[in-house]
Design a protein around this motif. Structure first.
Motif, mmCIF file in Angstrom:
data_model
loop_
_atom_site.group_PDB
_atom_site.id
_atom_site.type_symbol
_atom_site.label_atom_id
_atom_site.label_comp_id
_atom_site.label_asym_id
_atom_site.label_seq_id
_atom_site.Cartn_x
_atom_site.Cartn_y
_atom_site.Cartn_z
ATOM 1 N N TYR A 1 0.924 -1.474 -0.067
ATOM 2 C CA TYR A 1 -0.468 -0.273 -0.089
ATOM 3 C C TYR A 1 0.704 1.483 -0.155
ATOM 4 C CZ TYR A 1 -3.498 -3.426 1.037
ATOM 5 O OH TYR A 1 -4.199 -4.269 0.835
ATOM 6 N N TYR A 2 0.777 1.792 -0.901
ATOM 7 C CA TYR A 2 0.954 3.526 -0.926
ATOM 8 C C TYR A 2 1.550 3.918 0.203
ATOM 9 C CZ TYR A 2 2.982 7.665 -3.608
ATOM 10 O OH TYR A 2 3.741 9.059 -3.911
ATOM 11 N N GLU A 3 -0.242 4.223 1.071
ATOM 12 C CA GLU A 3 -0.923 5.307 1.599
ATOM 13 C C GLU A 3 0.367 5.012 2.767
ATOM 14 O OE1 GLU A 3 -2.347 3.662 -0.779
ATOM 15 O OE2 GLU A 3 -3.552 5.666 -0.870
ATOM 16 N N MET B 1 5.143 6.344 6.667
ATOM 17 C CA MET B 1 6.399 5.813 6.810
ATOM 18 C C MET B 1 7.410 6.930 6.184
ATOM 19 S SD MET B 1 6.731 1.611 5.727
ATOM 20 C CE MET B 1 8.616 1.821 7.043
ATOM 21 N N ILE B 2 7.136 7.819 5.790
ATOM 22 C CA ILE B 2 8.072 8.427 4.708
ATOM 23 C C ILE B 2 8.337 9.983 5.885
ATOM 24 C CG2 ILE B 2 8.511 10.344 3.470
ATOM 25 C CD1 ILE B 2 8.361 7.596 1.417
ATOM 26 N N GLU B 3 7.147 10.009 6.238
ATOM 27 C CA GLU B 3 6.474 11.534 6.852
ATOM 28 C C GLU B 3 7.112 11.826 8.683
ATOM 29 O OE1 GLU B 3 2.953 12.176 7.091
ATOM 30 O OE2 GLU B 3 2.004 11.833 5.019
ATOM 31 N N ARG B 4 6.994 9.774 9.096
ATOM 32 C CA ARG B 4 7.925 9.745 10.425
ATOM 33 C C ARG B 4 9.169 9.940 10.085
ATOM 34 N NH1 ARG B 4 3.571 5.395 13.229
ATOM 35 N NH2 ARG B 4 1.397 6.509 13.255
ATOM 36 N N VAL B 5 9.929 9.328 9.458
ATOM 37 C CA VAL B 5 10.970 9.225 9.462
ATOM 38 C C VAL B 5 11.790 10.263 9.071
ATOM 39 C CG1 VAL B 5 13.440 8.079 7.487
ATOM 40 C CG2 VAL B 5 11.455 6.290 8.599
ATOM 41 N N MET B 6 11.167 11.211 8.198
ATOM 42 C CA MET B 6 11.601 12.657 8.517
ATOM 43 C C MET B 6 11.582 14.250 8.882
ATOM 44 S SD MET B 6 9.628 13.135 4.106
ATOM 45 C CE MET B 6 11.122 14.671 3.793
ATOM 46 N N VAL B 7 10.121 12.928 10.245
ATOM 47 C CA VAL B 7 10.207 14.395 11.363
ATOM 48 C C VAL B 7 10.915 13.317 12.643
ATOM 49 C CG1 VAL B 7 7.965 14.753 13.282
ATOM 50 C CG2 VAL B 7 7.650 15.025 10.883
#
Length: 261
Positions: A174-176, A181-187
Motif C-alpha cells: 500500500y502506497y499510503e 512511514m516516510i513522514e515519520r522518518v523525515m520528522v
C-alpha cells in the motif's frame, strides 16, 4: 541495465539524450560517431526519434549548423528513459517473475505475446545481463536467485527507473502505508524533501515487503557498529541480571529482619 535494451532503441535514446544535453547544434556525422553507427542508420533513427518526440509535442529542428532539440518545459530525459524500459521485453519478463514465480514458459509467452522458443532465447539474454549484477535467473521454477540484498537492490533500481512518482506497480504493497512511514522518518531525523529521496524509499521498502512475504530473507551480518551495539546490549542485560540478583538478596535480608522483629 542497458544490456536488456535493443541496439536500435538505445541509439534512438542516445540521439535524444545527446541533443537534449547539447549547448549547440549537433551534426548527423557527430551522432554517428557517438552511437558508433553509420550516418545512414542515424537518418533512419532520426525518423523514429521524430515520431517519439511528436507524442509529447517535441521536435528536432534541422539547420545548416546541425540538429537541435525542442521540448516542452515539463518533459525531461526521464520520460524517454522510462520508454526504454517499456519497450524492453527482457524487463517485462523480470517484472512478471518478481510478482509471480509460478508462471510456466507457455504462460509467460502468452503474457509477453511471443513464442515459447522466443521466451527461451530471451531467458538466455536476461541471464547474461544479470551476471553484471551478481544474480541469476532460474527457470524450474522461475526465480531470481543470488544474494538477497543484490536482488532487492536490482529491483528497487528497476522500479525507480521504469515508473514515475504518480505510478505504483505494487498492488499488494500500500502506497499510503509507505507514505506515512516516510513522514515519520523525515520528522524524526529532521529531513527535508531535498535531503531525502522519498521515491526510492517507497520502492525499496515495497520490494523488501514483497520479497519477505514470498519467504526470502536477508542473511544477517554484523559490522563494527552492530558488534559494538550487540556488546552493549549484552553488558546491559548482565548488569540487569546482577541488579535483580542483588535486589532479591536485599529483599531476603529485609524479610528475615522483619520476621525476627
Amino acid at each position: 541495465m542497458n544490456n536488456l535494451i535493443s541496439d536500435k532503441d538505445m541509439r534512438v535514446y542516445t540521439i535524444i539524450e545527446t541533443l537534449f544535453q547539447a549547448q549547440q547544434p549537433i551534426t548527423i556525422a557527430s551522432l554517428a560517431e557517438i552511437t558508433k553507427s553509420s550516418t545512414r542508420i542515424i537518418k533512419y533513427d532520426l525518423n523514429d526519434s521524430t515520431a517519439i518526440l511528436s507524442k509529447v509535442n517535441g521536435k528536432i529542428v534541422s539547420s545548416l549548423d546541425g540538429l537541435t532539440l525542442q521540448l516542452p518545459s515539463n518533459i525531461g530525459l526521464d520520460y524517454f528513459k522510462r520508454r526504454l524500459y517499456d519497450q524492453s521485453v527482457g524487463f517485462d519478463l523480470l517484472e512478471l517473475i518478481f510478482f509471480d514465480e509460478t508462471l510456466t514458459h507457455k504462460e509467460i509467452s502468452e503474457k509477453l505475446f511471443i513464442s515459447v522458443s522466443s521466451v527461451k532465447r530471451l531467458i538466455t539474454k536476461v541471464r547474461a545481463a544479470l551476471i553484471l549484477y551478481g544474480i541469476d535467473l532460474r527457470t524450474k521454477p522461475f526465480e531470481i536467485v543470488g544474494d538477497e540484498r543484490l536482488i532487492r537492490n536490482f529491483y528497487t533500481m528497476y522500479f525507480q527507473e521504469r515508473y514515475n512518482v504518480s505510478e505504483w506497480p505494487f498492488s499488494t504493497a500500500y502506497y499510503e502505508f509507505f507514505d506515512k512511514m516516510i513522514e515519520r522518518v523525515m520528522v524524526y531525523y529532521g529531513l527535508t524533501s531535498e535531503q531525502y529521496d522519498t521515491n526510492q524509499f517507497r520502492y525499496q521498502h515495497a520490494v523488501d515487503a514483497i520479497r519477505a512475504i514470498k519467504g526470502y530473507r536477508v542473511e544477517e551480518f554484523f559490522n563494527e557498529g552492530e558488534v559494538t551495539r550487540k556488546r552493549q546490549i549484552k553488558t546491559f542485560f548482565m548488569q540487569w541480571k546482577m541488579w535483580c540478583k542483588n535486589t532479591i538478596s536485599l529483599r531476603k535480608i529485609l524479610l528475615s529482619f522483619l520476621i525476627r522483629r
